[in-house]
Design a protein around this motif. Structure first.
Motif, mmCIF file in Angstrom:
data_model
loop_
_atom_site.group_PDB
_atom_site.id
_atom_site.type_symbol
_atom_site.label_atom_id
_atom_site.label_comp_id
_atom_site.label_asym_id
_atom_site.label_seq_id
_atom_site.Cartn_x
_atom_site.Cartn_y
_atom_site.Cartn_z
ATOM 1 N N GLY A 26 -4.137 0.320 -3.033
ATOM 2 C CA GLY A 26 -3.246 -0.557 -2.292
ATOM 3 C C GLY A 26 -2.176 -1.172 -3.161
ATOM 4 O O GLY A 26 -1.025 -1.337 -2.718
ATOM 5 N N LEU A 27 -2.523 -1.490 -4.393
ATOM 6 C CA LEU A 27 -1.523 -2.028 -5.312
ATOM 7 C C LEU A 27 -0.486 -0.959 -5.662
ATOM 8 O O LEU A 27 0.719 -1.247 -5.719
ATOM 9 C CB LEU A 27 -2.201 -2.546 -6.581
ATOM 10 N N VAL A 28 -0.946 0.264 -5.875
ATOM 11 C CA VAL A 28 -0.008 1.355 -6.157
ATOM 12 C C VAL A 28 0.929 1.560 -4.964
ATOM 13 O O VAL A 28 2.148 1.691 -5.121
ATOM 14 C CB VAL A 28 -0.772 2.648 -6.498
ATOM 15 N N ALA A 29 0.356 1.536 -3.767
ATOM 16 C CA ALA A 29 1.172 1.716 -2.562
ATOM 17 C C ALA A 29 2.166 0.579 -2.376
ATOM 18 O O ALA A 29 3.238 0.772 -1.792
ATOM 19 C CB ALA A 29 0.271 1.833 -1.335
ATOM 20 N N ALA A 129 -1.777 -14.452 7.997
ATOM 21 C CA ALA A 129 -0.981 -14.354 9.224
ATOM 22 C C ALA A 129 -1.516 -13.236 10.118
ATOM 23 O O ALA A 129 -1.706 -12.104 9.673
ATOM 24 C CB ALA A 129 0.484 -14.101 8.884
ATOM 25 N N GLY A 130 -1.796 -13.569 11.381
ATOM 26 C CA GLY A 130 -2.281 -12.589 12.332
ATOM 27 C C GLY A 130 -3.763 -12.283 12.237
ATOM 28 O O GLY A 130 -4.293 -11.524 13.058
ATOM 29 N N THR A 200 -11.437 -7.448 7.584
ATOM 30 C CA THR A 200 -10.628 -8.651 7.418
ATOM 31 C C THR A 200 -10.632 -9.118 5.975
ATOM 32 O O THR A 200 -9.589 -9.519 5.436
ATOM 33 C CB THR A 200 -11.129 -9.778 8.336
ATOM 34 N N VAL A 201 -11.778 -9.041 5.327
ATOM 35 C CA VAL A 201 -11.860 -9.445 3.920
ATOM 36 C C VAL A 201 -10.975 -8.546 3.062
ATOM 37 O O VAL A 201 -10.243 -9.027 2.190
ATOM 38 C CB VAL A 201 -13.324 -9.396 3.425
ATOM 39 N N ARG A 202 -11.037 -7.251 3.332
ATOM 40 C CA ARG A 202 -10.230 -6.324 2.526
ATOM 41 C C ARG A 202 -8.742 -6.584 2.723
ATOM 42 O O ARG A 202 -7.965 -6.590 1.761
ATOM 43 C CB ARG A 202 -10.570 -4.886 2.898
ATOM 44 N N GLU A 203 -8.325 -6.836 3.963
ATOM 45 C CA GLU A 203 -6.921 -7.066 4.234
ATOM 46 C C GLU A 203 -6.436 -8.359 3.595
ATOM 47 O O GLU A 203 -5.386 -8.378 2.935
ATOM 48 C CB GLU A 203 -6.680 -7.109 5.746
ATOM 49 N N GLY A 208 -3.626 -11.209 -0.668
ATOM 50 C CA GLY A 208 -3.656 -12.263 -1.678
ATOM 51 C C GLY A 208 -3.240 -11.775 -3.044
ATOM 52 O O GLY A 208 -2.505 -12.462 -3.775
ATOM 53 N N LEU A 209 -3.684 -10.571 -3.409
ATOM 54 C CA LEU A 209 -3.281 -10.011 -4.700
ATOM 55 C C LEU A 209 -1.769 -9.833 -4.753
ATOM 56 O O LEU A 209 -1.123 -10.218 -5.735
ATOM 57 C CB LEU A 209 -3.975 -8.670 -4.927
ATOM 58 N N VAL A 210 -1.215 -9.230 -3.709
ATOM 59 C CA VAL A 210 0.227 -8.973 -3.692
ATOM 60 C C VAL A 210 1.006 -10.284 -3.666
ATOM 61 O O VAL A 210 2.025 -10.432 -4.359
ATOM 62 C CB VAL A 210 0.592 -8.083 -2.492
#
Length: 214
Positions: A26-29, A129-130, A200-203, A208-210
Motif C-alpha cells: 500500500g505504501l508503494v502504491a 472519514a467514511g 476497517t483496521v487495515r484501511e 494513518g501511515l500515509v
C-alpha cells in the motif's frame, strides 16, 4: 517520490516482519520508495532520517540508547513522519522519556485473554472519514496518554478487580499527534496479523501511515 523507512524487530510475538509486510504494498502504491531497517542504529544516521518522509516502526520490548533516541526524536521534530501500531510503538523503549514524550503514550495492561470490544470513531479526521464504528476481538490495551493527542477512536474498558471501582473507563485506541514539524499516528490494534487484516483496521492503519508522512 517520497521515502518510507520500516524499522522492525524486537519481540517476535508481535510478528514485526509479517505485520509490516501487510502495509508495504500500500505504501508503494501510494508513491513511496520503501526501505527496511532491522537495527536501531538506523536512528543514528541523521542524513538518512532527514531525507526520510515516514518512519513506520514495529519494534516491541526494546531499548534505545540516548544517541538513538536523540536521532529519532530530532528527525521527527524536523518533519519526518512517525507511525505504527500496538506494542511496536507504546510497548517499547519504556525507559526513555524523550521517546515516550514524543509518542504521547505508554502501554500499561491488558487482560490475559482476547476480548471482543467496540471501537467508536471519536472525531472527524481524514484517517477515519467514511468509516463506521467497528468490533474487534483481540487484546484491549489500557494506556496512559496525554492531552496533546488528537484521539480519533476510542473504546471502553472495564477495570479489573483490585480497587479500581465499578465504573467504565474511556480509553483511546487511535490518535494522531504533532512533534515539532513531524506528524505521528498510532493505533493500539495490531497484536496479530489477523488483527490488522480486519478491513476497517487495515484501511485506517494504511491511511494513518500515509497521513503521518512529511
Amino acid at each position: 517520490m517520497r521515502t518510507a523507512l520500516i524499522v522492525r524487530g524486537g519481540w517476535e510475538g508481535h510478528a514485526p516482519v509479517e505485520t509490516t509486510e501487510l502495509f508495504r504494498p500500500g505504501l508503494v502504491a501510494a508513491g513511496f520508495d520503501v526501505d527496511i531497517a532491522d537495527d536501531l542504529d538506523v536512528y543514528l544516521d541523521a542524513e538518512r532520517l532527514n531525507r526520510t518522509d515516514l518512519i513506520v516502526q514495529c519494534w516491541s520490548q526494546g531499548e534505545l540508547t540516548k544517541a538513538q533516541a536523540a536521532g529519532l526524536t530530532e528527525a521527527v521534530h524536523a518533519g519526518t513522519g512517525f507511525a505504527g501500531w500496538h506494542g511496536g510503538i507504546v510497548g517499547t523503549f519504556t525507559t526513555n522519556t524523550d521517546y515516550l514524550r514524543m509518542v504521547g503514550g505508554l502501554f500499561l495492561f491488558h487482560p490475559e485473554e482476547f476480548l471482543e470490544y467496540e471501537v467508536t470513531i471519536d472525531a472527524p479526521h481524514p484517517i477515519v472519514a467514511g468509516l463506521s464504528d467497528f468490533t474487534v476481538r483481540t487484546e484491549q490495551y489500557w494506556l496512559l496518554s496525554d492531552s496533546l493527542n488528537d484521539v480519533i477512536a476510542r473504546t471502553v474498558v472495564t477495570p479489573a478487580a483490585g480497587g479500581h471501582g465499578p465504573g467504565l473507563v474511556s480509553m483511546p485506541v487511535v490518535w494522531t499527534r504533532r512533534w515539532g514539524a513531524g506528524r505521528l499516528f498510532f493505533s493500539a490494534i495490531g497484536h496479530r496479523v489477523a488483527d490488522l487484516e480486519h478491513p476497517t483496521v487495515r484501511e485506517l492503519t494504511h491511511r494513518g501511515l500515509v497521513w503521518a508522512a512529511r
